[in-house]
Design a protein around this motif. Structure first.
Motif, PDB file in Angstrom:
ATOM      1  N   GLU A  67      31.463  41.218  41.096  1.00  0.00           N
ATOM      2  CA  GLU A  67      32.883  41.414  41.591  1.00  0.00           C
ATOM      3  C   GLU A  67      33.007  43.194  41.630  1.00  0.00           C
ATOM      4  OE1 GLU A  67      37.452  39.972  41.238  1.00  0.00           O
ATOM      5  OE2 GLU A  67      35.652  38.671  40.357  1.00  0.00           O
ATOM      6  N   ALA A  68      32.372  43.853  42.055  1.00  0.00           N
ATOM      7  CA  ALA A  68      32.465  45.282  42.010  1.00  0.00           C
ATOM      8  C   ALA A  68      33.576  46.013  42.898  1.00  0.00           C
ATOM      9  CB  ALA A  68      30.970  45.970  42.310  1.00  0.00           C
ATOM     10  N   HIS A  69      34.059  47.007  42.533  1.00  0.00           N
ATOM     11  CA  HIS A  69      34.939  47.606  43.637  1.00  0.00           C
ATOM     12  C   HIS A  69      34.701  49.048  43.576  1.00  0.00           C
ATOM     13  CE1 HIS A  69      36.947  43.938  44.811  1.00  0.00           C
ATOM     14  NE2 HIS A  69      36.806  43.519  43.413  1.00  0.00           N
ATOM     15  N   LEU A  70      34.813  49.784  44.954  1.00  0.00           N
ATOM     16  CA  LEU A  70      34.575  51.232  44.847  1.00  0.00           C
ATOM     17  C   LEU A  70      35.859  51.928  44.967  1.00  0.00           C
ATOM     18  CD1 LEU A  70      32.005  51.459  47.429  1.00  0.00           C
ATOM     19  CD2 LEU A  70      31.502  52.301  45.058  1.00  0.00           C
ATOM     20  N   SER A  71      35.997  53.078  44.620  1.00  0.00           N
ATOM     21  CA  SER A  71      37.130  53.932  44.863  1.00  0.00           C
ATOM     22  C   SER A  71      36.810  54.798  46.155  1.00  0.00           C
ATOM     23  CB  SER A  71      37.218  55.169  43.687  1.00  0.00           C
ATOM     24  OG  SER A  71      36.159  55.887  43.675  1.00  0.00           O
ATOM     25  N   VAL A 120      34.203  49.828  39.607  1.00  0.00           N
ATOM     26  CA  VAL A 120      34.392  48.998  38.347  1.00  0.00           C
ATOM     27  C   VAL A 120      33.726  47.745  38.890  1.00  0.00           C
ATOM     28  CG1 VAL A 120      36.751  50.114  37.843  1.00  0.00           C
ATOM     29  CG2 VAL A 120      36.533  48.165  39.637  1.00  0.00           C
ATOM     30  N   TYR A 121      33.344  46.992  37.659  1.00  0.00           N
ATOM     31  CA  TYR A 121      32.705  45.702  37.780  1.00  0.00           C
ATOM     32  C   TYR A 121      32.781  44.959  36.365  1.00  0.00           C
ATOM     33  CZ  TYR A 121      28.739  47.593  35.108  1.00  0.00           C
ATOM     34  OH  TYR A 121      27.976  48.085  33.930  1.00  0.00           O
ATOM     35  N   TRP A 122      32.602  43.603  36.639  1.00  0.00           N
ATOM     36  CA  TRP A 122      32.805  42.850  35.263  1.00  0.00           C
ATOM     37  C   TRP A 122      31.292  42.416  35.213  1.00  0.00           C
ATOM     38  CZ3 TRP A 122      31.739  37.658  35.274  1.00  0.00           C
ATOM     39  CH2 TRP A 122      31.817  36.863  36.308  1.00  0.00           C
ATOM     40  N   GLU A 123      31.177  42.106  33.972  1.00  0.00           N
ATOM     41  CA  GLU A 123      29.771  41.563  33.141  1.00  0.00           C
ATOM     42  C   GLU A 123      29.929  40.354  32.836  1.00  0.00           C
ATOM     43  OE1 GLU A 123      26.203  44.115  31.971  1.00  0.00           O
ATOM     44  OE2 GLU A 123      27.697  43.551  30.118  1.00  0.00           O
ATOM     45  N   PRO A 161      38.080  42.938  38.039  1.00  0.00           N
ATOM     46  CA  PRO A 161      38.563  44.368  37.942  1.00  0.00           C
ATOM     47  C   PRO A 161      38.947  44.875  39.255  1.00  0.00           C
ATOM     48  CG  PRO A 161      36.044  44.127  37.927  1.00  0.00           C
ATOM     49  CD  PRO A 161      36.622  42.748  37.989  1.00  0.00           C
ATOM     50  N   ALA A 162      39.710  45.842  39.299  1.00  0.00           N
ATOM     51  CA  ALA A 162      40.067  46.726  40.557  1.00  0.00           C
ATOM     52  C   ALA A 162      40.525  47.864  40.438  1.00  0.00           C
ATOM     53  CB  ALA A 162      41.428  46.013  41.075  1.00  0.00           C
ATOM     54  N   ARG A 196      43.246  54.777  38.505  1.00  0.00           N
ATOM     55  CA  ARG A 196      43.633  53.325  37.718  1.00  0.00           C
ATOM     56  C   ARG A 196      42.681  52.640  37.918  1.00  0.00           C
ATOM     57  NH1 ARG A 196      48.763  55.933  38.861  1.00  0.00           N
ATOM     58  NH2 ARG A 196      49.943  56.279  36.899  1.00  0.00           N
ATOM     59  N   ALA A 197      42.594  51.798  36.892  1.00  0.00           N
ATOM     60  CA  ALA A 197      41.867  50.311  37.221  1.00  0.00           C
ATOM     61  C   ALA A 197      42.571  49.294  36.537  1.00  0.00           C
ATOM     62  CB  ALA A 197      40.370  50.574  36.504  1.00  0.00           C
ATOM     63  N   ALA A 198      42.464  48.178  36.909  1.00  0.00           N
ATOM     64  CA  ALA A 198      43.239  46.782  36.650  1.00  0.00           C
ATOM     65  C   ALA A 198      42.306  45.863  36.224  1.00  0.00           C
ATOM     66  CB  ALA A 198      44.244  46.766  37.733  1.00  0.00           C
ATOM     67  N   PHE A 199      42.550  45.011  35.458  1.00  0.00           N
ATOM     68  CA  PHE A 199      41.591  43.882  35.115  1.00  0.00           C
ATOM     69  C   PHE A 199      42.557  42.655  34.568  1.00  0.00           C
ATOM     70  CE2 PHE A 199      41.401  46.661  31.570  1.00  0.00           C
ATOM     71  CZ  PHE A 199      41.572  45.990  30.587  1.00  0.00           C
ATOM     72  N   ALA A 200      42.082  41.639  34.528  1.00  0.00           N
ATOM     73  CA  ALA A 200      42.639  40.206  33.616  1.00  0.00           C
ATOM     74  C   ALA A 200      41.928  40.086  32.328  1.00  0.00           C
ATOM     75  CB  ALA A 200      42.604  39.022  34.675  1.00  0.00           C
TER      76      ALA A 200
END
Length: 414
Positions: A213-217, A224-227, A269-270, A277-281
């Protein structure tokens, strides 16, 4: 909520958890009933579609929405009996097909899972046969100005023995594309992510064997990504990272107040378009000072990537959990999913919070002011945070003919 990879939530735990959002209690507890001139507007993009539609993504200026649909009546000559990718111009109301070959012919296998670049010029999607002589399924990038279509990559770039593509992200100028695949055929499948530079063809594969679930600026530099690490435990550890693709520097974002890395699960992530800024749960209760009034359970957090300061978004009522955040281009607005406790599994309502004022508005708002179930996909909000694209099976959300199996909607907020 997102139609890409998800954190695995236990229904029993989810029903017991509550998420909070930084806004007055009345902002979320009461339905949004703005009426009259200047009130938020909603339109159905897939009017009368004879098949299900979804995976909506919006350009930075809020003019274009791309989406996938199995309908064959959105454009003339759609006879491939496959899902296709379409672009809708919100200014003119015109819908055109994106999943075409370079010479404008329809692709026998169609296309799906699109994401649009911030400029609106490029669309990245999964297809087979979009590039001449290329019969492998994979991500491609289509230039809507020239019609040129280039192959980005596929699961074979990450798992030679086979995998399933699960999501992509694209920089504003379309040069960089990240994509993820999930390993198949093993007892403990992982996720791998790569970034393709379409200017020189270079491929950077992240070292992590579980990056998803990776996202680029917008500039393609920050990712950003989750592992999610498979482990012989009921709830494996999930973590969120930021990687600088230019320098190779990497750091974990879900860090506790005392500087330690939290042991709670984090994901979804976002990153804002400007990379600030980055966001996540996360289920963590130690990411910000003070007691978490909800205890363990999904909350949405926003991190200032310059200062490292983390902010929790609180929703005092009704009880539930928040997840799947997306950020506007400047990081001022956060769009997220909220599931009330005790609701049917998978039912998510969409909200948008203004981090400057703390005001929270209901995005998936039915005509009577109550929340409707909805989902988002990659890049669902424009740069200003005013235009939000989403999918819902609630045909009563807007007037006119509802599509079959779900529609794409666009909400414009003040």
């Amino acid at each position: 909520m997102r139609d890409t990879v998800r954190l695995v939530l236990s229904a029993a735990v989810a029903s017991a958890c509550a998420a909070t959002l930084l806004a007055p209690a009345s902002a979320l507890a009461a339905p949004d009933r703005q009426q009259g001139p200047g009130a938020p507007s909603l339109r159905r993009v897939t009017e009368g579609a004879d098949g299900p539609s979804g995976q909506a993504s919006v350009s930075a200026d809020g003019r274009y929405v791309v989406f996938q649909s199995s309908a064959d009546n959105l454009v003339p000559g759609d006879t491939n009996a496959s899902a296709d990718v379409f672009r809708h111009d919100l200014r003119t109301g015109r819908t055109t097909r994106v999943s075409l070959t370079a010479d404008g012919a329809q692709i026998p296998y169609g296309g799906h899972t699109p994401v649009i670049s911030a400029t609106g010029r490029y669309v990245v999607f999964v297809s087979r046969g979009a590039v001449a002589g290329e019969e492998r399924t994979g991500y491609v990038r289509r230039d809507l100005r020239t019609g040129r279509t280039d192959r980005v990559g596929g699961d074979e770039d990450l798992y030679p023995a086979g995998g399933v593509l699960t999501g992509a992200s694209v920089s504003a100028n379309g040069r960089y594309v990240s994509f993820t695949a999930r390993q198949t055929g093993t007892g403990r499948p992982g996720h791998r992510t790569a970034v393709r530079d379409l200017a020189d063809g270079g491929l950077t594969v992240l070292e992590s064997a579980w990056a998803g679930e990776a996202h680029l600026s917008d500039d393609g530099r920050r990712l950003v990504y989750w592992e999610s690490v498979p482990a012989p435990v009921k709830y494996p550890p999930d973590r969120v990272f930021l990687r600088d693709l230019r320098s190779g520097a990497e750091r974990r974002l879900d860090v506790a107040v005392d500087g330690s890395t939290t042991t709670a699960r984090s994901g979804h992530p976002a990153i804002s378009g400007d990379g600030r800024r980055a966001a996540f749960a996360s289920w963590a209760t130690d990411l910000v000072p003070g007691e978490d009034p909800n205890g363990e359970g999904d909350d949405v957090f926003v991190t200032d990537l310059r200062t490292g300061k983390i902010r929790r978004l609180d929703t005092p009522a009704p009880p539930g959990f928040a997840t799947d955040p997306s950020l506007s281009g400047d990081g001022r607005y956060v769009v997220f999913g909220f599931t009330p406790r005790g609701s049917v599994h998978g039912v998510t309502h969409l909200y948008r919070t203004d981090l400057r004022t703390g005001r929270t508005a209901l995005v998936s708002r039915a005509p009577d002011g109550t929340p409707a179930a909805a989902t988002t996909s990659g890049r669902p909000v424009d740069a200003r945070g005013r235009t939000v694209a989403f999918t819902s099976e609630d045909g009563a959300l807007a007037p006119g003919r509802a599509g079959q199996g779900g529609d794409v909607y666009v909400r414009t907020l003040n």
